[in-house]
Design an enzyme around this catalytic site. Structure first.
Site, PDB file in Angstrom:
ATOM      1  N   ASP A  44       0.808  -1.176  -0.040  1.00 15.65           N
ATOM      2  CA  ASP A  44       0.154   0.066  -0.003  1.00 15.65           C
ATOM      3  C   ASP A  44       0.946   1.209  -0.032  1.00 15.65           C
ATOM      4  OD1 ASP A  44      -1.784   2.116   0.576  1.00 15.65           O
ATOM      5  OD2 ASP A  44      -3.099   0.703   1.439  1.00 15.65           O
ATOM      6  N   THR A 103     -11.530  -6.244  -8.203  1.00 14.32           N
ATOM      7  CA  THR A 103     -12.774  -6.115  -7.752  1.00 14.32           C
ATOM      8  C   THR A 103     -13.119  -4.525  -7.463  1.00 14.32           C
ATOM      9  OG1 THR A 103     -12.289  -6.990  -5.644  1.00 14.32           O
ATOM     10  CG2 THR A 103     -13.481  -8.365  -7.129  1.00 14.32           C
ATOM     11  N   ALA A 104     -12.081  -3.836  -7.705  1.00 10.83           N
ATOM     12  CA  ALA A 104     -11.961  -2.279  -7.276  1.00 10.83           C
ATOM     13  C   ALA A 104     -12.510  -1.241  -8.353  1.00 10.83           C
ATOM     14  CB  ALA A 104     -10.541  -1.933  -7.108  1.00 10.83           C
ATOM     15  N   ARG A 105     -12.070  -1.039  -9.327  1.00 10.17           N
ATOM     16  CA  ARG A 105     -12.328  -0.025 -10.370  1.00 10.17           C
ATOM     17  C   ARG A 105     -12.089  -0.254 -11.714  1.00 10.17           C
ATOM     18  NH1 ARG A 105     -15.920   0.882  -7.167  1.00 10.17           N
ATOM     19  NH2 ARG A 105     -16.677   2.993  -6.213  1.00 10.17           N
ATOM     20  N   ASP A 152     -14.378  -8.142 -11.897  1.00 16.92           N
ATOM     21  CA  ASP A 152     -15.933  -7.695 -11.585  1.00 16.92           C
ATOM     22  C   ASP A 152     -16.132  -6.347 -12.288  1.00 16.92           C
ATOM     23  OD1 ASP A 152     -18.384  -7.610 -10.013  1.00 16.92           O
ATOM     24  OD2 ASP A 152     -17.374  -6.104  -8.851  1.00 16.92           O
ATOM     25  N   GLU A 156     -17.885   0.154 -18.848  1.00 11.13           N
ATOM     26  CA  GLU A 156     -19.101  -0.767 -18.138  1.00 11.13           C
ATOM     27  C   GLU A 156     -20.384  -0.338 -19.100  1.00 11.13           C
ATOM     28  OE1 GLU A 156     -16.712  -1.670 -14.024  1.00 11.13           O
ATOM     29  OE2 GLU A 156     -18.604  -0.535 -14.040  1.00 11.13           O
ATOM     30  N   HIS A 196     -19.814  -5.682 -12.078  1.00 15.20           N
ATOM     31  CA  HIS A 196     -19.629  -4.491 -11.233  1.00 15.20           C
ATOM     32  C   HIS A 196     -20.701  -5.041  -9.863  1.00 15.20           C
ATOM     33  CE1 HIS A 196     -18.065  -0.330 -10.347  1.00 15.20           C
ATOM     34  NE2 HIS A 196     -18.233  -0.979  -9.385  1.00 15.20           N
TER      35      HIS A 196
END
Length: 292
Positions: A154, A211-213, A237, A242, A267
């Site tokens: 991070d 699975t974030a953006r 996802d 989109e 999403h």
């Protein structure tokens, strides 16, 4: 819960943007989901706005810098859907490693292909997590029962090693990961971050999860890495584009849907019946902390 705290609530889920812009000066607070973008135009028209409550985790639909400059307080509720995201990521990973989607389709077509669907075991592998906020931590906790080595990077946090993941450098992520999972927000810095060059540096073939953006990842780069053997399977996802018809118009769309090594969901990683309720409850509690 907001009403119980003395807020006068005006619930208009179907209101159009033009009407919102017209009414904005009358409101001191906004509660929004991802569908409504709180941009500079909105913020400048909302002359009495004191707070914005985002019913979800990501704040990329809000011009945060301009809102804070105007003294507007920002609330979100990542605690409400972090379990949903963690579980969804686990489900996608297990499906990819064991060919659940493909095997189910083949059997329905009358094919019984055991060797072609031999799977991989998760135990003993190294899972790399990018971003160790609520979502990354949730994924790590859920992995703890699988006997894996979880490492996390991070850029904006240090000293976060815990019982579920060990803090490492990005160099260690690319060197050791068998699985890579993204749990970072969409910002000007992260947009397009995961591209051809990004995947090039990984030392081992990986299973990749986002699975974030969607815009964090160059979708064509994922497909390129699959063709090059750098990615064994991808669970997406979210996508850089989109919803239809825009999604179908992308030059990589046909390749994406034909790939047997990609698992797609619309999403919905954080979108469960339980998270829908928990997000609202958490935001309701956070309204108590506002200084009005």
């Amino acid at each position: 819960m907001a009403s119980a705290q003395g807020f006068e609530c005006d619930y208009r889920p179907d209101i159009k943007r033009d009407k919102i812009l017209e009414l904005l000066p009358a409101y001191t607070g906004l509660a929004v989901r991802s569908k409504f973008k709180v941009d500079k135009e909105v913020l400048d028209l909302a002359t009495n706005l004191k707070f914005i409550a985002r019913a979800g985790a990501g704040m990329d639909g809000i011009d945060e810098a301009h809102a804070l400059q105007k003294g507007i307080q920002l609330l979100n509720a990542p605690e409400g859907n972090m379990d949903a995201v963690g579980e969804h990521a686990i489900g996608m990973l297990l499906s990819l490693m064991n060919n659940f989607d493909r095997a189910d389709e083949e059997i329905r077509k009358g094919q019984w292909l055991r060797e072609a669907n031999r799977g991989y075991e998760l135990k003993g592998r190294t899972v790399g997590i990018i971003g160790y906020g609520h979502m990354g931590q949730s994924f790590a906790r859920k992995l703890s029962a699988f006997g894996v080595n979880v490492i996390a990077y991070d850029k904006y946090r240090t000293g976060f090693s815990d019982a579920y993941a060990r803090e490492v450098s990005m160099e260690e992520i690319v060197k050791h990961s068998d699985v890579l999972s993204l749990h970072i927000p969409l910002t000007t810095e992260t947009k397009g971050m995961v591209n051809d060059e990004y995947f090039f540096h990984f030392k081992k073939p990986i299973f990749f999860l986002n699975t974030a953006r969607g815009p964090i990842t160059d979708t064509q780069a994922v497909l390129n890495a699959i063709k090059q053997g750098k990615i064994l399977g991808a669970g997406l996802d979210v996508l850089s584009t989109e919803k239809f018809p825009a999604l179908a118009a992308e030059p990589w769309f046909d390749e994406l849907i034909k790939s047997r090594k990609v698992l797609l969901t619309p999403h919905v990683a954080g979108w469960t019946f339980e998270s829908y309720r928990k997000i609202s409850e958490i935001l309701g509690e956070k309204l108590k902390t506002l200084i009005l």
